[in-house]
Design a protein around this motif. Structure first.
Motif, short mmCIF file in Angstrom:
data_model
loop_
_atom_site.label_atom_id
_atom_site.label_comp_id
_atom_site.label_asym_id
_atom_site.label_seq_id
_atom_site.Cartn_x
_atom_site.Cartn_y
_atom_site.Cartn_z
N VAL A 32 0.85 -1.19 0.00
CA VAL A 32 0.00 0.00 0.00
C VAL A 32 0.88 1.24 0.00
O VAL A 32 1.79 1.38 0.82
CB VAL A 32 -0.94 0.01 1.23
CG1 VAL A 32 -1.79 1.28 1.24
CG2 VAL A 32 -1.83 -1.22 1.22
N LYS A 36 -2.58 3.81 4.55
CA LYS A 36 -2.48 2.56 5.32
C LYS A 36 -3.83 1.87 5.30
O LYS A 36 -4.88 2.49 5.13
CB LYS A 36 -2.07 2.85 6.76
CG LYS A 36 -0.72 3.53 6.92
CD LYS A 36 -0.43 3.83 8.38
CE LYS A 36 0.93 4.47 8.56
NZ LYS A 36 1.02 5.78 7.88
N ILE A 37 -3.79 0.53 5.51
CA ILE A 37 -5.03 -0.21 5.69
C ILE A 37 -4.89 -1.15 6.89
O ILE A 37 -3.79 -1.57 7.24
CB ILE A 37 -5.43 -1.03 4.44
CG1 ILE A 37 -4.43 -2.16 4.17
CG2 ILE A 37 -5.61 -0.15 3.24
CD1 ILE A 37 -4.91 -3.15 3.10
N ALA A 59 -9.36 1.83 5.33
CA ALA A 59 -8.25 2.55 4.70
C ALA A 59 -8.13 3.96 5.24
O ALA A 59 -9.14 4.63 5.51
CB ALA A 59 -8.46 2.59 3.19
N LEU A 67 -8.75 8.77 -0.50
CA LEU A 67 -9.01 7.38 -0.88
C LEU A 67 -9.47 7.30 -2.33
O LEU A 67 -10.39 8.01 -2.74
CB LEU A 67 -10.06 6.77 0.03
CG LEU A 67 -10.46 5.31 -0.29
CD1 LEU A 67 -9.27 4.38 -0.09
CD2 LEU A 67 -11.65 4.88 0.56
N VAL A 70 -10.86 0.94 -2.04
CA VAL A 70 -10.46 -0.27 -1.34
C VAL A 70 -10.85 -1.42 -2.24
O VAL A 70 -11.87 -1.35 -2.95
CB VAL A 70 -11.18 -0.38 0.02
CG1 VAL A 70 -10.63 -1.56 0.82
CG2 VAL A 70 -11.02 0.90 0.81
N SER A 88 -14.69 3.43 2.47
CA SER A 88 -14.10 2.59 3.52
C SER A 88 -14.92 2.77 4.79
O SER A 88 -15.39 3.88 5.07
CB SER A 88 -12.65 3.02 3.76
OG SER A 88 -12.12 2.44 4.92
N ALA A 102 -5.58 -1.22 -1.07
CA ALA A 102 -6.24 0.07 -1.22
C ALA A 102 -5.37 0.96 -2.11
O ALA A 102 -4.14 0.82 -2.15
CB ALA A 102 -6.48 0.75 0.13
#
Length: 408
Positions: A32, A36-37, A59, A67, A70, A88, A102
Protein backbone atom coordinates in the motif's frame (compact mmCIF):
# COMPACT_ATOMS: atom_id res chain seq x y z
CA UNK A 1 -3.78 -56.88 -9.57
CA UNK A 2 -6.41 -56.83 -6.78
CA UNK A 3 -3.90 -55.22 -4.44
CA UNK A 4 -3.24 -52.46 -7.06
CA UNK A 5 -6.95 -51.76 -7.39
CA UNK A 6 -7.36 -51.51 -3.63
CA UNK A 7 -4.36 -49.16 -3.43
CA UNK A 8 -5.78 -46.97 -6.19
CA UNK A 9 -9.15 -46.78 -4.44
CA UNK A 10 -7.48 -45.82 -1.16
CA UNK A 11 -5.50 -43.07 -2.91
CA UNK A 12 -8.69 -41.81 -4.58
CA UNK A 13 -10.56 -41.64 -1.28
CA UNK A 14 -7.56 -40.03 0.37
CA UNK A 15 -7.44 -37.29 -2.30
CA UNK A 16 -11.17 -36.74 -2.03
CA UNK A 17 -10.78 -36.34 1.70
CA UNK A 18 -8.07 -33.74 1.21
CA UNK A 19 -10.29 -31.76 -1.20
CA UNK A 20 -13.22 -32.05 1.17
CA UNK A 21 -11.03 -30.99 4.08
CA UNK A 22 -9.83 -27.85 2.30
CA UNK A 23 -11.68 -25.21 4.28
CA UNK A 24 -9.29 -22.27 4.02
CA UNK A 25 -8.10 -19.92 1.30
CA UNK A 26 -4.96 -17.86 0.83
CA UNK A 27 -5.40 -14.15 1.60
CA UNK A 28 -2.55 -11.69 1.05
CA UNK A 29 -2.26 -7.90 1.30
CA UNK A 30 -0.73 -5.91 -1.56
CA UNK A 31 1.83 -3.20 -0.89
CA UNK A 32 0.00 0.00 0.00
CA UNK A 33 1.35 3.41 -1.03
CA UNK A 34 0.33 6.86 0.23
CA UNK A 35 -1.84 5.48 3.00
CA UNK A 36 -2.48 2.56 5.32
CA UNK A 37 -5.03 -0.21 5.69
CA UNK A 38 -6.09 -2.45 8.54
CA UNK A 39 -7.82 -5.81 8.18
CA UNK A 40 -10.11 -7.24 10.83
CA UNK A 41 -9.95 -9.98 11.91
CA UNK A 42 -6.21 -10.08 11.39
CA UNK A 43 -4.89 -12.44 8.72
CA UNK A 44 -2.87 -15.34 10.24
CA UNK A 45 0.86 -15.45 9.62
CA UNK A 46 0.44 -18.37 7.21
CA UNK A 47 -2.11 -16.37 5.15
CA UNK A 48 -4.77 -19.09 5.42
CA UNK A 49 -8.25 -17.79 6.28
CA UNK A 50 -11.32 -19.91 6.94
CA UNK A 51 -13.89 -20.09 4.16
CA UNK A 52 -16.80 -17.74 4.80
CA UNK A 53 -14.84 -15.34 7.00
CA UNK A 54 -15.91 -11.72 6.54
CA UNK A 55 -12.89 -9.42 6.49
CA UNK A 56 -13.33 -5.68 7.06
CA UNK A 57 -10.78 -3.47 5.32
CA UNK A 58 -10.37 0.06 6.64
CA UNK A 59 -8.25 2.55 4.70
CA UNK A 60 -6.63 5.78 5.87
CA UNK A 61 -4.87 8.11 3.41
CA UNK A 62 -1.65 9.96 4.14
CA UNK A 63 -1.61 13.77 4.30
CA UNK A 64 -2.50 15.42 0.95
CA UNK A 65 -4.02 12.17 -0.34
CA UNK A 66 -7.59 10.88 -0.59
CA UNK A 67 -9.01 7.38 -0.88
CA UNK A 68 -9.25 6.16 -4.46
CA UNK A 69 -10.66 2.70 -3.65
CA UNK A 70 -10.46 -0.27 -1.34
CA UNK A 71 -10.35 -3.53 -3.24
CA UNK A 72 -9.83 -7.23 -3.49
CA UNK A 73 -8.53 -9.03 -6.54
CA UNK A 74 -8.72 -12.59 -7.82
CA UNK A 75 -6.83 -14.36 -10.57
CA UNK A 76 -8.99 -14.32 -13.70
CA UNK A 77 -8.98 -14.35 -17.47
CA UNK A 78 -7.17 -11.00 -17.63
CA UNK A 79 -4.74 -11.51 -14.75
CA UNK A 80 -5.66 -9.71 -11.51
CA UNK A 81 -9.41 -8.98 -11.66
CA UNK A 82 -10.48 -6.23 -9.25
CA UNK A 83 -13.68 -5.62 -7.34
CA UNK A 84 -13.61 -2.29 -5.57
CA UNK A 85 -15.36 0.14 -3.28
CA UNK A 86 -14.76 3.86 -3.29
CA UNK A 87 -15.75 3.96 0.38
CA UNK A 88 -14.10 2.59 3.52
CA UNK A 89 -14.60 0.34 5.43
CA UNK A 90 -15.15 -2.45 2.87
CA UNK A 91 -16.29 -5.98 3.73
CA UNK A 92 -14.89 -8.95 1.82
CA UNK A 93 -16.12 -12.54 2.08
CA UNK A 94 -13.38 -15.19 1.83
CA UNK A 95 -14.64 -17.68 -0.77
CA UNK A 96 -11.49 -18.11 -2.89
CA UNK A 97 -7.85 -17.01 -2.88
CA UNK A 98 -7.81 -13.20 -2.73
CA UNK A 99 -5.48 -10.23 -2.56
CA UNK A 100 -6.52 -7.18 -0.55
CA UNK A 101 -5.43 -3.59 -0.82
CA UNK A 102 -6.24 0.07 -1.22
CA UNK A 103 -5.36 2.78 -3.71
CA UNK A 104 -4.93 6.46 -2.86
CA UNK A 105 -4.93 9.57 -5.04
CA UNK A 106 -3.66 13.12 -4.63
CA UNK A 107 -6.31 15.37 -3.07
CA UNK A 108 -5.83 17.94 -5.82
CA UNK A 109 -7.15 15.39 -8.34
CA UNK A 110 -10.53 15.14 -6.62
CA UNK A 111 -10.95 18.38 -4.67
CA UNK A 112 -13.30 19.77 -7.34
CA UNK A 113 -15.75 16.88 -7.00
CA UNK A 114 -19.00 16.11 -5.30
CA UNK A 115 -19.67 12.43 -5.84
CA UNK A 116 -22.47 10.02 -5.02
CA UNK A 117 -21.77 6.29 -5.19
CA UNK A 118 -23.88 3.21 -5.90
CA UNK A 119 -27.17 4.88 -6.80
CA UNK A 120 -29.59 1.96 -7.39
CA UNK A 121 -31.74 2.11 -10.52
CA UNK A 122 -33.10 -1.41 -11.09
CA UNK A 123 -32.89 -5.01 -9.96
CA UNK A 124 -34.18 -7.20 -12.81
CA UNK A 125 -32.14 -10.19 -11.64
CA UNK A 126 -29.81 -11.24 -8.83
CA UNK A 127 -27.59 -8.17 -9.07
CA UNK A 128 -28.60 -4.71 -7.89
CA UNK A 129 -27.87 -2.34 -10.79
CA UNK A 130 -26.39 1.03 -9.90
CA UNK A 131 -24.43 4.03 -11.08
CA UNK A 132 -21.99 6.58 -9.66
CA UNK A 133 -22.26 10.35 -10.03
CA UNK A 134 -19.35 12.77 -10.41
CA UNK A 135 -20.38 16.44 -10.30
CA UNK A 136 -18.14 19.50 -10.17
CA UNK A 137 -18.66 21.78 -7.20
CA UNK A 138 -21.56 24.15 -7.81
CA UNK A 139 -22.90 22.22 -10.80
CA UNK A 140 -26.11 23.70 -12.15
CA UNK A 141 -27.96 22.71 -15.32
CA UNK A 142 -24.83 21.22 -16.93
CA UNK A 143 -24.86 18.71 -19.83
CA UNK A 144 -24.57 15.09 -18.72
CA UNK A 145 -22.00 12.54 -19.89
CA UNK A 146 -22.91 8.89 -19.31
CA UNK A 147 -20.04 6.37 -19.27
CA UNK A 148 -20.59 2.64 -19.91
CA UNK A 149 -17.78 0.35 -18.76
CA UNK A 150 -16.15 -2.51 -20.66
CA UNK A 151 -15.15 -6.03 -19.65
CA UNK A 152 -16.34 -8.28 -22.48
CA UNK A 153 -19.96 -7.90 -21.29
CA UNK A 154 -19.06 -10.37 -18.51
CA UNK A 155 -16.89 -8.48 -16.01
CA UNK A 156 -16.07 -5.17 -14.32
CA UNK A 157 -18.30 -2.55 -12.75
CA UNK A 158 -18.76 1.19 -13.17
CA UNK A 159 -15.79 1.74 -10.80
CA UNK A 160 -13.30 1.02 -13.59
CA UNK A 161 -14.29 4.27 -15.35
CA UNK A 162 -13.78 6.62 -12.40
CA UNK A 163 -10.51 7.99 -13.80
CA UNK A 164 -12.31 9.11 -16.96
CA UNK A 165 -15.20 10.50 -14.91
CA UNK A 166 -12.86 12.60 -12.78
CA UNK A 167 -11.08 14.00 -15.85
CA UNK A 168 -14.33 14.93 -17.58
CA UNK A 169 -15.47 16.99 -14.58
CA UNK A 170 -12.30 19.05 -14.12
CA UNK A 171 -13.42 21.81 -16.50
CA UNK A 172 -16.63 22.28 -14.52
CA UNK A 173 -18.72 21.91 -17.69
CA UNK A 174 -20.24 18.44 -17.21
CA UNK A 175 -21.92 16.17 -14.69
CA UNK A 176 -20.74 12.60 -15.28
CA UNK A 177 -22.59 9.36 -14.57
CA UNK A 178 -20.85 5.96 -14.70
CA UNK A 179 -23.29 3.05 -15.01
CA UNK A 180 -23.35 -0.67 -14.26
CA UNK A 181 -25.36 -3.40 -16.03
CA UNK A 182 -26.02 -7.13 -15.90
CA UNK A 183 -23.31 -9.50 -17.10
CA UNK A 184 -24.06 -11.83 -20.00
CA UNK A 185 -25.16 -15.41 -19.40
CA UNK A 186 -25.18 -16.67 -15.81
CA UNK A 187 -22.20 -14.61 -14.64
CA UNK A 188 -24.31 -12.79 -12.04
CA UNK A 189 -25.80 -16.02 -10.74
CA UNK A 190 -29.13 -15.64 -12.53
CA UNK A 191 -30.91 -18.92 -13.19
CA UNK A 192 -31.88 -17.78 -16.68
CA UNK A 193 -28.94 -16.36 -18.58
CA UNK A 194 -28.89 -12.66 -19.45
CA UNK A 195 -28.96 -11.82 -23.15
CA UNK A 196 -27.47 -8.85 -24.97
CA UNK A 197 -31.01 -7.49 -25.28
CA UNK A 198 -31.22 -7.57 -21.46
CA UNK A 199 -27.91 -5.72 -21.15
CA UNK A 200 -29.01 -3.06 -23.64
CA UNK A 201 -32.28 -2.77 -21.71
CA UNK A 202 -30.20 -2.05 -18.61
CA UNK A 203 -28.29 0.70 -20.41
CA UNK A 204 -31.53 2.37 -21.49
CA UNK A 205 -32.96 1.83 -17.98
CA UNK A 206 -29.97 3.55 -16.39
CA UNK A 207 -30.28 6.47 -18.80
CA UNK A 208 -34.00 6.77 -18.02
CA UNK A 209 -33.24 6.85 -14.28
CA UNK A 210 -30.46 9.40 -14.79
CA UNK A 211 -32.76 11.63 -16.85
CA UNK A 212 -35.33 11.46 -14.05
CA UNK A 213 -32.79 12.47 -11.37
CA UNK A 214 -30.13 14.48 -13.25
CA UNK A 215 -31.28 17.79 -11.78
CA UNK A 216 -30.57 16.46 -8.28
CA UNK A 217 -26.86 16.55 -9.18
CA UNK A 218 -26.83 19.74 -11.25
CA UNK A 219 -27.33 18.02 -14.60
CA UNK A 220 -29.57 18.89 -17.53
CA UNK A 221 -31.56 15.77 -18.56
CA UNK A 222 -32.22 17.18 -22.02
CA UNK A 223 -28.52 17.35 -22.98
CA UNK A 224 -26.77 13.99 -22.82
CA UNK A 225 -23.64 12.44 -24.36
CA UNK A 226 -22.73 8.75 -24.12
CA UNK A 227 -19.29 7.19 -24.09
CA UNK A 228 -17.72 3.88 -23.10
CA UNK A 229 -14.84 1.58 -23.92
CA UNK A 230 -14.54 -1.94 -25.34
CA UNK A 231 -17.86 -3.68 -24.53
CA UNK A 232 -18.94 -0.24 -23.34
CA UNK A 233 -17.87 1.10 -26.73
CA UNK A 234 -20.46 -1.16 -28.31
CA UNK A 235 -23.10 -0.28 -25.72
CA UNK A 236 -22.50 3.47 -25.96
CA UNK A 237 -22.80 3.27 -29.75
CA UNK A 238 -26.10 1.41 -29.26
CA UNK A 239 -27.29 4.10 -26.84
CA UNK A 240 -26.34 6.78 -29.33
CA UNK A 241 -27.78 5.27 -32.49
CA UNK A 242 -30.64 3.05 -31.32
CA UNK A 243 -32.90 4.64 -28.68
CA UNK A 244 -35.61 4.51 -31.38
CA UNK A 245 -35.64 0.73 -30.78
CA UNK A 246 -36.99 1.14 -27.24
CA UNK A 247 -40.42 -0.49 -27.05
CA UNK A 248 -42.74 -3.13 -25.64
CA UNK A 249 -42.72 -5.42 -28.68
CA UNK A 250 -40.12 -7.80 -27.29
CA UNK A 251 -36.80 -8.89 -28.75
CA UNK A 252 -37.28 -11.64 -31.33
CA UNK A 253 -40.53 -12.87 -29.79
CA UNK A 254 -42.29 -11.91 -33.01
CA UNK A 255 -40.56 -12.43 -36.34
CA UNK A 256 -38.77 -9.27 -37.40
CA UNK A 257 -39.56 -7.34 -34.20
CA UNK A 258 -36.54 -6.41 -32.09
CA UNK A 259 -37.23 -3.88 -29.36
CA UNK A 260 -35.47 -3.14 -26.09
CA UNK A 261 -37.38 -2.79 -22.83
CA UNK A 262 -35.56 -0.52 -20.36
CA UNK A 263 -35.04 -2.20 -17.00
CA UNK A 264 -36.27 1.02 -15.39
CA UNK A 265 -39.23 3.16 -16.46
CA UNK A 266 -40.24 6.20 -14.37
CA UNK A 267 -43.66 5.72 -12.79
CA UNK A 268 -45.08 8.80 -14.44
CA UNK A 269 -43.82 7.93 -17.94
CA UNK A 270 -44.90 5.54 -20.66
CA UNK A 271 -42.37 3.57 -22.67
CA UNK A 272 -43.27 5.72 -25.70
CA UNK A 273 -42.49 8.88 -23.71
CA UNK A 274 -39.17 7.49 -22.53
CA UNK A 275 -38.21 6.60 -26.10
CA UNK A 276 -39.12 10.04 -27.46
CA UNK A 277 -37.40 11.95 -24.67
CA UNK A 278 -34.24 9.85 -24.89
CA UNK A 279 -34.03 10.22 -28.66
CA UNK A 280 -34.18 13.99 -28.21
CA UNK A 281 -31.79 14.13 -25.24
CA UNK A 282 -28.86 12.00 -26.48
CA UNK A 283 -26.95 14.36 -28.72
CA UNK A 284 -23.45 12.86 -29.06
CA UNK A 285 -21.61 9.53 -28.83
CA UNK A 286 -17.94 8.80 -28.20
CA UNK A 287 -17.48 5.00 -28.36
CA UNK A 288 -13.90 3.86 -27.76
CA UNK A 289 -12.35 0.71 -29.28
CA UNK A 290 -15.74 -0.99 -29.50
CA UNK A 291 -17.39 -3.72 -31.55
CA UNK A 292 -19.89 -2.29 -34.01
CA UNK A 293 -20.64 -5.00 -36.61
CA UNK A 294 -22.81 -8.09 -36.18
CA UNK A 295 -19.98 -10.40 -37.26
CA UNK A 296 -18.25 -10.00 -33.87
CA UNK A 297 -21.28 -9.80 -31.59
CA UNK A 298 -23.07 -12.44 -29.53
CA UNK A 299 -26.79 -12.16 -28.74
CA UNK A 300 -26.32 -14.60 -25.81
CA UNK A 301 -29.82 -15.96 -26.37
CA UNK A 302 -30.66 -19.64 -26.00
CA UNK A 303 -33.85 -19.21 -28.01
CA UNK A 304 -33.79 -21.78 -30.85
CA UNK A 305 -35.15 -19.10 -33.21
CA UNK A 306 -32.10 -16.91 -32.68
CA UNK A 307 -30.20 -16.38 -35.93
CA UNK A 308 -28.03 -13.75 -37.57
CA UNK A 309 -30.92 -11.29 -37.64
CA UNK A 310 -30.70 -11.22 -33.83
CA UNK A 311 -27.08 -10.10 -34.13
CA UNK A 312 -27.98 -7.44 -36.69
CA UNK A 313 -30.53 -6.09 -34.22
CA UNK A 314 -27.82 -5.39 -31.61
CA UNK A 315 -25.23 -4.01 -34.05
CA UNK A 316 -24.82 -0.22 -34.27
CA UNK A 317 -23.36 -0.65 -37.75
CA UNK A 318 -26.72 -1.96 -38.97
CA UNK A 319 -28.86 0.65 -37.19
CA UNK A 320 -27.40 4.09 -37.91
CA UNK A 321 -30.06 6.78 -38.31
CA UNK A 322 -29.93 9.08 -41.31
CA UNK A 323 -28.70 12.51 -40.22
CA UNK A 324 -31.74 14.14 -41.81
CA UNK A 325 -33.91 12.25 -39.33
CA UNK A 326 -31.64 12.43 -36.28
CA UNK A 327 -28.11 13.75 -35.92
CA UNK A 328 -25.76 11.87 -33.60
CA UNK A 329 -22.14 13.06 -34.09
CA UNK A 330 -19.45 10.54 -33.15
CA UNK A 331 -15.92 10.67 -31.77
CA UNK A 332 -14.12 7.32 -32.07
CA UNK A 333 -10.75 6.22 -30.67
CA UNK A 334 -8.62 3.11 -30.99
CA UNK A 335 -5.01 2.35 -30.04
CA UNK A 336 -2.76 1.42 -32.95
CA UNK A 337 -1.51 -1.59 -30.97
CA UNK A 338 -4.95 -2.83 -29.92
CA UNK A 339 -4.86 -6.60 -30.36
CA UNK A 340 -8.59 -7.08 -29.69
CA UNK A 341 -10.32 -4.52 -31.89
CA UNK A 342 -9.19 -4.43 -35.54
CA UNK A 343 -8.85 -1.11 -37.33
CA UNK A 344 -11.02 -2.22 -40.26
CA UNK A 345 -13.96 -2.90 -37.93
CA UNK A 346 -13.89 0.69 -36.69
CA UNK A 347 -13.40 2.05 -40.21
CA UNK A 348 -16.48 0.17 -41.45
CA UNK A 349 -18.50 1.94 -38.77
CA UNK A 350 -16.93 5.30 -39.69
CA UNK A 351 -17.77 4.78 -43.37
CA UNK A 352 -21.36 3.83 -42.54
CA UNK A 353 -21.76 6.94 -40.37
CA UNK A 354 -20.44 9.13 -43.18
CA UNK A 355 -22.79 7.47 -45.66
CA UNK A 356 -25.70 8.27 -43.33
CA UNK A 357 -24.63 11.92 -43.29
CA UNK A 358 -23.43 11.86 -39.68
CA UNK A 359 -20.45 13.88 -38.45
CA UNK A 360 -17.67 11.55 -37.30
CA UNK A 361 -14.09 11.85 -36.14
CA UNK A 362 -11.86 8.76 -35.84
CA UNK A 363 -8.66 9.19 -33.84
CA UNK A 364 -5.91 6.55 -33.86
CA UNK A 365 -3.94 6.66 -30.62
CA UNK A 366 -0.33 5.98 -31.55
CA UNK A 367 1.31 3.21 -29.51
CA UNK A 368 -1.68 2.49 -27.29
CA UNK A 369 -3.11 -0.97 -26.76
CA UNK A 370 -6.57 -1.87 -25.48
CA UNK A 371 -8.37 -0.32 -22.49
CA UNK A 372 -6.24 2.82 -22.03
CA UNK A 373 -9.26 4.67 -20.60
CA UNK A 374 -9.60 2.18 -17.71
CA UNK A 375 -8.55 2.91 -14.14
CA UNK A 376 -7.52 0.22 -11.68
CA UNK A 377 -5.44 0.15 -8.48
CA UNK A 378 -2.31 -1.29 -10.12
CA UNK A 379 0.55 0.98 -11.16
CA UNK A 380 0.67 -0.25 -14.77
CA UNK A 381 -2.96 0.65 -15.46
CA UNK A 382 -2.54 4.05 -13.83
CA UNK A 383 0.61 4.74 -15.89
CA UNK A 384 -1.18 3.78 -19.11
CA UNK A 385 -4.10 6.04 -18.20
CA UNK A 386 -1.71 8.91 -17.52
CA UNK A 387 0.21 8.34 -20.77
CA UNK A 388 -2.74 7.95 -23.13
CA UNK A 389 -6.04 8.31 -21.30
CA UNK A 390 -5.74 11.83 -19.89
CA UNK A 391 -4.74 13.45 -23.20
CA UNK A 392 -7.43 11.75 -25.27
CA UNK A 393 -10.12 12.31 -22.67
CA UNK A 394 -9.35 16.00 -23.00
CA UNK A 395 -9.59 15.64 -26.79
CA UNK A 396 -12.91 13.86 -26.35
CA UNK A 397 -14.13 16.71 -24.16
CA UNK A 398 -13.23 19.14 -26.94
CA UNK A 399 -15.59 17.13 -29.16
CA UNK A 400 -18.32 17.28 -26.51
CA UNK A 401 -17.78 21.03 -26.20
CA UNK A 402 -18.38 21.43 -29.94
CA UNK A 403 -21.81 19.88 -29.41
CA UNK A 404 -22.86 21.44 -26.11
CA UNK A 405 -20.85 24.67 -26.08
CA UNK A 406 -20.60 25.68 -29.75
CA UNK A 407 -18.75 28.90 -30.50
CA UNK A 408 -20.96 31.69 -31.77
Amino acid sequence: MQRSIILAVLILFSCAGIVKAQKTFSVTVDEVKNGKITVEPAIPDNGQVAKGTVLTITAKPDKNYALDAVYYSVNGMWGDMYLESMASPYKVVVDQDKKLGASFIEKDEVKHLMDAQNIPYAKPGVKQLKYDVFAPEGARNLPCIIIIHGGGWIWNTEDIMRGMARELTKSGKYVVFSIDYRWAGNRDGDEVGNTMADIIGDVFGAIAHIMEHAKDYGGDPTRIAVTGDSAGGHLSAVAGTMPNKIGVGGFGETDGVFEFMPSYIPKNKTVDQVRAEMMAAIKAAAPSYGVFGSDRLNHYSEDPKADDSWKEAIAPLSNIPNAEEREIPHYLTRGTKDGLIPDDGVKRYVDALVEAGQHVQYVQVGGAGHAFFDWKPDDNTKATFKKYGVYYINEMETFFNSVFYPKN
